[in-house]
Every structure is written in structure tokens, then in C-alpha cells.
Design a protein around this motif. Sequence first.
Motif, PDB file in Angstrom:
ATOM      1  N   ARG A  59       2.351   6.162 -24.990  1.00  0.00           N
ATOM      2  CA  ARG A  59       3.177   5.224 -25.756  1.00  0.00           C
ATOM      3  C   ARG A  59       4.566   5.060 -25.123  1.00  0.00           C
ATOM      4  N   ALA A  60       5.133   6.164 -24.685  1.00  0.00           N
ATOM      5  CA  ALA A  60       6.442   6.096 -24.025  1.00  0.00           C
ATOM      6  C   ALA A  60       6.355   5.307 -22.731  1.00  0.00           C
ATOM      7  N   ALA A  61       5.290   5.511 -21.975  1.00  0.00           N
ATOM      8  CA  ALA A  61       5.100   4.771 -20.719  1.00  0.00           C
ATOM      9  C   ALA A  61       4.875   3.289 -20.993  1.00  0.00           C
ATOM     10  N   LEU A  62       4.100   2.970 -22.022  1.00  0.00           N
ATOM     11  CA  LEU A  62       3.863   1.561 -22.367  1.00  0.00           C
ATOM     12  C   LEU A  62       5.147   0.878 -22.830  1.00  0.00           C
ATOM     13  N   ALA A  63       5.957   1.579 -23.617  1.00  0.00           N
ATOM     14  CA  ALA A  63       7.237   1.006 -24.061  1.00  0.00           C
ATOM     15  C   ALA A  63       8.151   0.757 -22.871  1.00  0.00           C
ATOM     16  N   LEU A  64       8.196   1.710 -21.938  1.00  0.00           N
ATOM     17  CA  LEU A  64       9.010   1.528 -20.733  1.00  0.00           C
ATOM     18  C   LEU A  64       8.491   0.354 -19.914  1.00  0.00           C
ATOM     19  N   ALA A  65       7.184   0.244 -19.776  1.00  0.00           N
ATOM     20  CA  ALA A  65       6.597  -0.869 -19.017  1.00  0.00           C
ATOM     21  C   ALA A  65       6.938  -2.212 -19.653  1.00  0.00           C
ATOM     22  N   GLU A  66       6.842  -2.281 -20.966  1.00  0.00           N
ATOM     23  CA  GLU A  66       7.172  -3.532 -21.649  1.00  0.00           C
ATOM     24  C   GLU A  66       8.636  -3.903 -21.451  1.00  0.00           C
ATOM     25  N   ALA A  67       9.524  -2.947 -21.626  1.00  0.00           N
ATOM     26  CA  ALA A  67      10.957  -3.229 -21.480  1.00  0.00           C
ATOM     27  C   ALA A  67      11.285  -3.653 -20.052  1.00  0.00           C
ATOM     28  N   ALA A  68      10.731  -2.951 -19.074  1.00  0.00           N
ATOM     29  CA  ALA A  68      11.021  -3.265 -17.675  1.00  0.00           C
ATOM     30  C   ALA A  68      10.374  -4.577 -17.236  1.00  0.00           C
ATOM     31  N   THR A  69       9.358  -5.004 -17.943  1.00  0.00           N
ATOM     32  CA  THR A  69       8.710  -6.284 -17.641  1.00  0.00           C
ATOM     33  C   THR A  69       9.456  -7.442 -18.291  1.00  0.00           C
ATOM     34  N   ARG A  70      10.001  -7.209 -19.472  1.00  0.00           N
ATOM     35  CA  ARG A  70      10.695  -8.259 -20.231  1.00  0.00           C
ATOM     36  C   ARG A  70      12.210  -8.121 -20.089  1.00  0.00           C
ATOM     37  N   LEU A  71      12.694  -8.057 -18.898  1.00  0.00           N
ATOM     38  CA  LEU A  71      14.115  -7.791 -18.649  1.00  0.00           C
ATOM     39  C   LEU A  71      15.057  -8.786 -19.310  1.00  0.00           C
ATOM     40  N   ALA A  72      14.678 -10.031 -19.396  1.00  0.00           N
ATOM     41  CA  ALA A  72      15.576 -11.060 -19.922  1.00  0.00           C
ATOM     42  C   ALA A  72      15.522 -11.196 -21.438  1.00  0.00           C
ATOM     43  N   LEU A  84      -1.065   5.162 -15.560  1.00  0.00           N
ATOM     44  CA  LEU A  84      -0.721   4.073 -14.632  1.00  0.00           C
ATOM     45  C   LEU A  84      -1.620   2.862 -14.868  1.00  0.00           C
ATOM     46  N   GLU A  85      -2.888   3.097 -15.146  1.00  0.00           N
ATOM     47  CA  GLU A  85      -3.818   1.990 -15.418  1.00  0.00           C
ATOM     48  C   GLU A  85      -3.378   1.218 -16.665  1.00  0.00           C
ATOM     49  N   LEU A  86      -3.005   1.934 -17.721  1.00  0.00           N
ATOM     50  CA  LEU A  86      -2.579   1.291 -18.965  1.00  0.00           C
ATOM     51  C   LEU A  86      -1.294   0.495 -18.767  1.00  0.00           C
ATOM     52  N   VAL A  87      -0.353   1.069 -18.036  1.00  0.00           N
ATOM     53  CA  VAL A  87       0.923   0.398 -17.761  1.00  0.00           C
ATOM     54  C   VAL A  87       0.683  -0.890 -16.972  1.00  0.00           C
ATOM     55  N   ASN A 102       0.825  -1.209   0.000  1.00  0.00           N
ATOM     56  CA  ASN A 102       0.000   0.000   0.000  1.00  0.00           C
ATOM     57  C   ASN A 102       0.858   1.258   0.000  1.00  0.00           C
ATOM     58  N   LEU A 103       1.979   1.236   0.714  1.00  0.00           N
ATOM     59  CA  LEU A 103       2.892   2.382   0.704  1.00  0.00           C
ATOM     60  C   LEU A 103       3.505   2.573  -0.681  1.00  0.00           C
ATOM     61  N   LEU A 104       3.884   1.482  -1.325  1.00  0.00           N
ATOM     62  CA  LEU A 104       4.425   1.562  -2.683  1.00  0.00           C
ATOM     63  C   LEU A 104       3.363   2.077  -3.656  1.00  0.00           C
ATOM     64  N   TYR A 105       2.139   1.588  -3.497  1.00  0.00           N
ATOM     65  CA  TYR A 105       1.021   2.038  -4.331  1.00  0.00           C
ATOM     66  C   TYR A 105       0.840   3.543  -4.195  1.00  0.00           C
ATOM     67  N   LYS A 106       0.812   4.028  -2.966  1.00  0.00           N
ATOM     68  CA  LYS A 106       0.637   5.465  -2.724  1.00  0.00           C
ATOM     69  C   LYS A 106       1.783   6.270  -3.330  1.00  0.00           C
ATOM     70  N   ALA A 107       3.004   5.779  -3.191  1.00  0.00           N
ATOM     71  CA  ALA A 107       4.160   6.485  -3.741  1.00  0.00           C
ATOM     72  C   ALA A 107       4.052   6.588  -5.262  1.00  0.00           C
ATOM     73  N   ALA A 108       3.724   5.503  -5.923  1.00  0.00           N
ATOM     74  CA  ALA A 108       3.611   5.517  -7.378  1.00  0.00           C
ATOM     75  C   ALA A 108       2.480   6.428  -7.831  1.00  0.00           C
ATOM     76  N   HIS A 109       1.362   6.373  -7.129  1.00  0.00           N
ATOM     77  CA  HIS A 109       0.193   7.149  -7.535  1.00  0.00           C
ATOM     78  C   HIS A 109       0.257   8.618  -7.114  1.00  0.00           C
ATOM     79  N   SER A 110       1.236   8.972  -6.312  1.00  0.00           N
ATOM     80  CA  SER A 110       1.398  10.389  -5.949  1.00  0.00           C
ATOM     81  C   SER A 110       2.605  11.012  -6.646  1.00  0.00           C
TER      82      SER A 110
END
Length: 154
Positions: free
Chosen positions: A89-102, A38-41, A22-30
Motif C-alpha cells: 500500500r505504501a509503495a502504491l501510494a508513492l507510485a500514484e503520487a510520483a505519477t500524478r506530479l501536477a 514492483l509489478e504492482l507499482v 535495461n540498466l535502469l531496469y536492472k538497478a530498480a530490480h536489484s
Amino acid sequence: MDTTNTPRLTNTAGPDVLKAVNLLYKAAHSSGVPGPTLELVHLRASQINGCGPCVDSGARSARKNGETDERLFAVAAWRETPYFTAAERAALALAEAATRLADRADAVPDEIWAAAAEHFNDEQLSGLVLWVAVTNFFNRINVTTRQQAPQNWG
């Protein structure tokens, strides 16, 4: 006996874990990142990881917060559709890259980071990275323990 779809645990996070998340959630959303971004990511990372509960709850949450079905249905193919802003689009690309690290030696190439940095300041970039990490955290717990999306939301 086939247990392929049987959840392995019924309680995957105790109260201390939920407090921390919950603390991490609040930090990201603030962090100043728009809520719809954030919802799309969250939805895209969850799609990549095959996390049924997170895809389901993410789409429902986005829709509840005003997201259109047209955009929700297109998240998996965001590059091939006209429905997303340059910042999304930039956020989605970052999310994809950070999710597919390997998937590649340079997991998050400079061009992906630079594109995100064109639209988000340091605090917002930190929020995006944190939100992708939290999403991946839940995806990994849910997929590992075979959690299922609810069958009835009533």
C-alpha cells in the motif's frame, strides 16, 4: 480519415535507448524491493497513465510470476480492498503520487514518503522511485505514439 488509434511510430526506441533502459531496469530490480511489489507499482502507474501496452504486459508479467487475478483486478482500487500488505500500500501510494506530479502543489507529501520509508530502506526507496520513473517513461512514449496492446499473444 480517423487516425485516433493508429500508432504514430512503429519503432519508439533504438538500441542505445534500450541498453540504457535495461540498466535502469536492472538497478530498480536489484534494489531489494520484492518483485511482486514492483509489478504492482508498474501496473498502477500504467493504469493512471492509460498505457494499454504497459497495463497489458504488466498484468501478464505479474500473473506469470504468481500474482493472483483477485489482486490484479483490484490494483486500481487498492485502497478499498483487503488484498495488499501495508508495504505494498505504501509503495502504491508513492507510485500514484510520483505519477500524478501536477495534481497537487506538494506532489509527494511527507506522509506518503514517511509511510514508504517505514517499509523500505534507502536503497529500496531509490529502487521504487527509479521503477516508477522508468514506468512513466515508457507510459509517456507509448501514449504519445499511440502504441496498442497486442491483440494476440498466442
